[in-house]
Design a protein around this motif. Structure first.
Motif, mmCIF file in Angstrom:
data_model
loop_
_atom_site.group_PDB
_atom_site.id
_atom_site.type_symbol
_atom_site.label_atom_id
_atom_site.label_comp_id
_atom_site.label_asym_id
_atom_site.label_seq_id
_atom_site.Cartn_x
_atom_site.Cartn_y
_atom_site.Cartn_z
ATOM 1 N N HIS A 17 0.843 -1.189 0.000
ATOM 2 C CA HIS A 17 0.000 0.000 0.000
ATOM 3 C C HIS A 17 0.884 1.248 0.000
ATOM 4 O O HIS A 17 2.070 1.188 0.318
ATOM 5 C CB HIS A 17 -0.913 0.019 1.224
ATOM 6 N N GLN A 18 0.288 2.386 -0.311
ATOM 7 C CA GLN A 18 1.037 3.635 -0.253
ATOM 8 C C GLN A 18 1.442 3.911 1.190
ATOM 9 O O GLN A 18 0.612 3.816 2.100
ATOM 10 C CB GLN A 18 0.181 4.789 -0.782
ATOM 11 N N ARG A 20 2.188 5.756 4.642
ATOM 12 C CA ARG A 20 1.608 6.906 5.318
ATOM 13 C C ARG A 20 2.682 7.634 6.125
ATOM 14 O O ARG A 20 3.647 7.018 6.574
ATOM 15 C CB ARG A 20 0.500 6.464 6.275
ATOM 16 N N GLY A 60 -2.634 -3.797 5.100
ATOM 17 C CA GLY A 60 -1.982 -2.588 5.577
ATOM 18 C C GLY A 60 -1.011 -2.791 6.703
ATOM 19 O O GLY A 60 -0.381 -1.834 7.153
ATOM 20 N N THR A 66 -5.038 7.047 7.426
ATOM 21 C CA THR A 66 -4.755 8.403 6.966
ATOM 22 C C THR A 66 -3.375 8.855 7.443
ATOM 23 O O THR A 66 -2.757 8.219 8.296
ATOM 24 C CB THR A 66 -5.814 9.393 7.481
ATOM 25 N N HIS A 405 -2.630 -4.213 -7.106
ATOM 26 C CA HIS A 405 -3.645 -3.278 -6.610
ATOM 27 C C HIS A 405 -4.712 -3.008 -7.669
ATOM 28 O O HIS A 405 -5.896 -2.829 -7.335
ATOM 29 C CB HIS A 405 -2.993 -1.980 -6.137
ATOM 30 N N ASN A 409 -8.673 -3.725 -7.196
ATOM 31 C CA ASN A 409 -9.738 -2.767 -7.483
ATOM 32 C C ASN A 409 -10.753 -3.338 -8.465
ATOM 33 O O ASN A 409 -11.973 -3.189 -8.284
ATOM 34 C CB ASN A 409 -9.137 -1.477 -8.035
ATOM 35 N N ASP A 428 -6.596 1.156 2.373
ATOM 36 C CA ASP A 428 -6.917 2.032 1.250
ATOM 37 C C ASP A 428 -8.408 2.112 0.964
ATOM 38 O O ASP A 428 -8.850 3.007 0.243
ATOM 39 C CB ASP A 428 -6.204 1.559 -0.027
ATOM 40 N N HIS A 429 -9.195 1.159 1.478
ATOM 41 C CA HIS A 429 -10.602 1.066 1.088
ATOM 42 C C HIS A 429 -11.569 0.941 2.261
ATOM 43 O O HIS A 429 -12.765 0.761 2.048
ATOM 44 C CB HIS A 429 -10.817 -0.144 0.164
#
Length: 466
Positions: A17-18, A20, A60, A66, A405, A409, A428-429
Motif C-alpha cells: 500500500h502507499q 503513510r 496494511g 490516513t 492493486h 480494485n 486504502d478502502h
C-alpha cells in the motif's frame, strides 16, 4: 504526550500500500496510560491510530488509514486478566497473542478458536476486524469489551464490568457490536468466548479437480444448511486463478489443478462419525470426493504436510503455514519479504451457478492484469460464505504492486457487481467499502454516534467510519 514531530512511516507492508506519514508512536502498557494518552491528544489535537500487534498482513500491516496520526502500539498491553474455566470465557488485552492464550488454555476443558495466521497475531485485533477462526467466525467470540472513549472515559459492554470481570450478557442495550469494525474508541480489553475441548475431532481434508470447486462448495453449503451434527467450520480453499499470458507469482507448491476441502468436525465420537457420513453423502456426486480423508489430528506426524492443519484443529496456533507460503524463516520478516500479497474479503454466495459466474469474472480480471490470485470460501453459516481472496505479486518487480492493486480494485468491482459486499477491508478502502454498502440512513446514524463520542475525530480516522 510529548511534543511530537511528523515522521515518515517506513513502508513495511507486505501488501504494498502507499506509505503513510505519522506524527509519532506511543506504546502504553496499562489502561490508565491509554486514558492519559487520549486526554493529552484531546488537548493537542493529535489524532490516534491504535494497533494491536501490527500483523494486519495483506490489508496494511501496522499502517494507519490516513496521514499524520500518532500510532498507538498496544502490543505491550498483553495481560490475560482472567480465565473462567467453568463458563468458558477469557478476558484479555489487545497485546495477548494466539500463542499466549492457547498456552494458558493447555490441559483445560477449553481451547482457542485459532486463525490460520501467525501464532503471534492479536486475538483482540483479529476479532474486532471480523477475522475467521478455525471453528467459527471470530466475531461470534466477542462477548464484551472495555474501551477508552475520546474524552478519556472508560465504557464496558456485554457484561464485562469495570473491574475486568465477565458476568455474561446483561439486560438492556448491548453496544458490543458497535465497536466491531468501527472507530468509536480504543479497545483495551475483550471478553472472548472459548471453544469446549471436544471428545473427538475429525479433520476433513481432500484435494479435488479445480473444475469441481463450484459444485463442491454448493454441496458443502448444503450439508451445513441441512444441519451439521458436529461443530466446526468447513472451507473450500486454495483455488488458484492464473493469467493466460505473462508471468505471475504464487507461493511455492501451489497446485494449479486442484483445490482443497478442509475443516474440523468437533463433538462426541458419535456426532463426528455421523457428520462424516452426512458430509460424504453430500459430496457423493462431486468428482474426486471419494479421496476425501477424515483423520484424527492427534495422530498426524510433524513431517506430514497436514501437520499445521492438525494443530489448528486442536486449537493450537502455528506460524508454519504463513512461513511456508511466504518463504520466510520468521514472521518478523513477512513485511520485508519479496513475495507480496493483498487480501480482499467479500461475502460470497454458495450456489454453483453464481459461483461459476463470479470465478469466471475474476479470471477475466486476472488475465487483464497478469497477476494471480487464490480464492477461499469459509462456510460460516447456512446462507453465505466469507470469501478470502489473496492476490500475490513479486515485490522486486517495478510494476508488481501496481498490477496487484489494480486487480484488487477490479476484483472489488466484479464482486460488488455480483452482490458480494466486502465485509473486511484494507487501509486504502476501509471507509469506501462501508459507504458503498451502507444506506444513507445508516451512515447518518454512524456519523451521529461518532460525532457524539468523538466530536473532533481523533480516534482511528478513516477506519470503517463516516
Amino acid at each position: 504526550m510529548q511534543e511530537l514531530t511528523r515522521v515518515e512511516l517506513m513502508p513495511r507492508d507486505v501488501g504494498g500500500h502507499q506509505p503513510r506519514s505519522i506524527t509519532g508512536t506511543e506504546s502504553p502498557r496499562t489502561l490508565d496510560q491509554v486514558r492519559a494518552l487520549v486526554r493529552a491528544a484531546g488537548a493537542t489535537r493529535h489524532r490516534l491510530y491504535p494497533i494491536s500487534t501490527g500483523r494486519n498482513w495483506g490489508m496494511g500491516s501496522g499502517m494507519p488509514v490516513t496521514d499524520d496520526n500518532v500510532v498507538v502500539d498496544l502490543s505491550g498491553m498483553n495481560r490475560i486478566r482472567g480465565i473462567d474455566l467453568e463458563t468458558g470465557f477469557a478476558v484479555i488485552e489487545p497485546g495477548v497473542t494466539q500463542r499466549q492464550l492457547a498456552e494458558a488454555l493447555r490441559d483445560t476443558p477449553w481451547m482457542l478458536n485459532v486463525t490460520n495466521s501467525c501464532a503471534d497475531t492479536s486475538v483482540v485485533g483479529n476479532a474486532l476486524d471480523r477475522g475467521d477462526g478455525t471453528f467459527r467466525s471470530r466475531v461470534h467470540d466477542v462477548a464484551g469489551l472495555e474501551a477508552v472513549l475520546a474524552d478519556g472515559s472508560v465504557v464496558t459492554t456485554g457484561g464485562l464490568d469495570p473491574a475486568g470481570r465477565y458476568h455474561g450478557r446483561v439486560a438492556g442495550p448491548d453496544l458490543t457490536a458497535a465497536f466491531v469494525q468501527h472507530n468509536l474508541g480504543i479497545v483495551t480489553a475483550m471478553a472472548i468466548a472459548l471453544v469446549p475441548r471436544p471428545e473427538s475431532i475429525g479433520m476433513v481434508y481432500g484435494r479435488l479437480p479445480r473444475h469441481q470447486a463450484a459444485v463442491a462448495l454448493e454441496a458443502v453449503a448444503g450439508f451445513v444448511r441441512r444441519g451439521n451434527p458436529a461443530d466446526g467450520m468447513l472451507r473450500v480453499r486454495e483455488l488458484a486463478l492464473t493469467p493466460s499470458h505473462g508471468d505471475f507469482t504464487l507461493p511455492a507448491g501451489v497446485d494449479l489443478d486442484r483445490f482443497a476441502v478442509m475443516g474440523p468436525l468437533l463433538g462426541t465420537a458419535a456426532a463426528v462419525e455421523l457428520a462424516e457420513e452426512l458430509l460424504r453423502k453430500a459430496l457423493a456426486e462431486v468428482e474426486g470426493s471419494e479421496e476425501l480423508l477424515v483423520v484424527d489430528p492427534t495422530e498426524v506426524k510433524p513431517d506430514d504436510p497436514l501437520y499445521a492443519r492438525a494443530l489448528m484443529s486442536q486449537g493450537i496456533p502455528t506460524c508454519a503455514g504463513v512461513r511456508k507460503a511466504l518463504g520466510v524463516a520468521s514472521c518478523e520478516q513477512v513485511d520485508a519479504t519479496g513475495l507480496g500479497f493483498l487480501a480482499l474479503m467479500p461475502l460470497m454466495p454458495t450456489d454453483a451457478r453464481k459461483t461459476v459466474h463470479i470465478v469466471n469474472a475474476l479470471q477475466s480480471a486476472v488475465d487483464a492484469h497478469s497477476t494471480a490470485l487464490m480464492a477461499e470460501w469459509n462456510v460460516v453459516g447456512r446462507h453465505l460464505a466469507n470469501g478470502v481472496i489473496q492476490i500475490f505479486f513479486d515485490r522486486s518487480r517495478p510494476d508488481g504492486a501496481y498490477r496487484a492493486h489494480q486487480l484488487r480494485n477490479d476484483g472489488n468491482c466484479v464482486l460488488r457487481g455480483n452482490g458480494c459486499a466486502i465485509y473486511r477491508s484494507d487501509i486504502d478502502h476501509a471507509a469506501a467499502d462501508v459507504w458503498s454498502e451502507t444506506s444513507t440512513a445508516s451512515l447518518g446514524m454512524l456519523h451521529r454516534l461518532k460525532t457524539a463520542l468523538d466530536p473532533d475525530g481523533l480516534l482511528s480516522p478513516g477506519r470503517y467510519g463516516a
